[in-house]
Design an enzyme around this catalytic site. Sequence first.
Site, short mmCIF file in Angstrom:
data_model
loop_
_atom_site.label_atom_id
_atom_site.label_comp_id
_atom_site.label_asym_id
_atom_site.label_seq_id
_atom_site.Cartn_x
_atom_site.Cartn_y
_atom_site.Cartn_z
N SER A 204 -39.87 17.66 -42.93
CA SER A 204 -39.27 17.32 -41.65
C SER A 204 -38.01 18.13 -41.37
CB SER A 204 -39.01 15.81 -41.60
OG SER A 204 -38.81 15.39 -40.29
N ASP A 300 -47.98 15.25 -34.58
CA ASP A 300 -46.92 14.82 -35.50
C ASP A 300 -46.36 13.46 -35.06
OD1 ASP A 300 -43.76 14.83 -36.07
OD2 ASP A 300 -44.80 15.90 -37.68
N HIS A 367 -46.83 12.53 -40.63
CA HIS A 367 -45.55 13.25 -40.71
C HIS A 367 -45.14 13.31 -42.17
CE1 HIS A 367 -41.70 14.75 -39.17
NE2 HIS A 367 -41.08 13.93 -40.00
#
Length: 422
Positions: A204, A300, A367
């Site tokens: 991330s 996502d 994610h």
Amino acid sequence: MKITASAFSACLLLLLTIGGDAAALSSPNRSEYTLYSLEDKLDSHPDATQPEQPLMVPITLISSSISSSKGAVCLDGTLPAYHLDRGFGSGADSWLIQLEGGGWCNTVRSCVFRKTTRRGSSKYMEKTLPFTGILSNKAEENPDFFNWNRVKLRYCDGASFSGNSENKDAQLFFRGQQIWLAAMEELMSLGMSKASKALLSGCSAGALASILHCDEFGDMLAHTTKVKCLSDAGMFLDAVDVSGGRTLRNMYDGVVNLQGLQNNLPKTCTNHLDSTSCFFPQNLIANVRTPLFLLNAAYDAWQVSVSLAPSSADPNGYWRGCKSNHALCNTSQIQYFQDFRNQMLQDIKEFSSSNQNGLFLNSCFAHCQTERQDTWFANDAPMVNNKGIAKSVGDWYFDRTGVKLIDCPYPCDKTCHNLMFN
């Protein structure tokens, strides 16, 4: 397969309690304080299947001498930190660096709040962390990297390890670039300078950092070292939200200007684009010299919830059910997600044309898929063309075969571990 988020209701309650949705990024009178909270739910999901007894690795503060010489401190001025598990056997001289994720802070208020959490202060960080997925020390869970030196660099600056300024009035230190440099100096002194193989990875916000620092990482190591980089859920797009605005661009603009990123962003981008544009991976990836692997969900889950359909862009709640559970989306909403996927495919076209780069783009609402065991390497792990994530990354890193895997559009993939929030 889906992964439900029973604990997510607590996060929503927290959002309401402190005065705003985490997605209200561009509104000056609303709070971004818990932006990292949603990311935590997605990165380390409490309902996700994990090993029964994962390796627990203790925290290490970067030495005060190195930190002082670099000016490397967390938002609150405490020493930055990492977790290191030493390699062994054939992996004793190989190094894997995992940059922790956790959103960003783009206003003084949100950064002040952040320094009272583990995302802004080492005082609040866990004393041990489980090493699972790509960090696991078990061959049956992590076949290619299990015996490497594996490092988790903690995230406490709020700008993807890239800031270089401070706010004296608010007693905030924006030293992400210095944290990165201090961590690399310490790890080099611990043996990374003699690495035969090295992989810089991140999840991330840490995945964005792995893109931003990829060439810098390669340049630090000997020319004989096999160096590559991995971005897991780092393809944050400069996309239009459901109201026609640009929620994430507004957020990034605040991060770049507040934390002084301008001089730390790649010159190959800033020589022709504005600094905020150069915080978006789509404008960076084609110019990264070091081999880079992009692992991303086409839909996502973080971007769906926070960037594409934030509450600030959806005041009547039209998207509320859809973004919490994609099974509730209507045809036009699914088409909106398909358009987002198409933008991602367009943005990676030049990048994917290079033989040295790798790609695994699955059509999931997920994610971060490298740190969790159920998505990294497991009997029911996600696959594209019958190939899982760990195998894909390993084949690419060791040059066993080229890897350019792009899934068919939703809903064709039945192997996804989708995140659905109750």
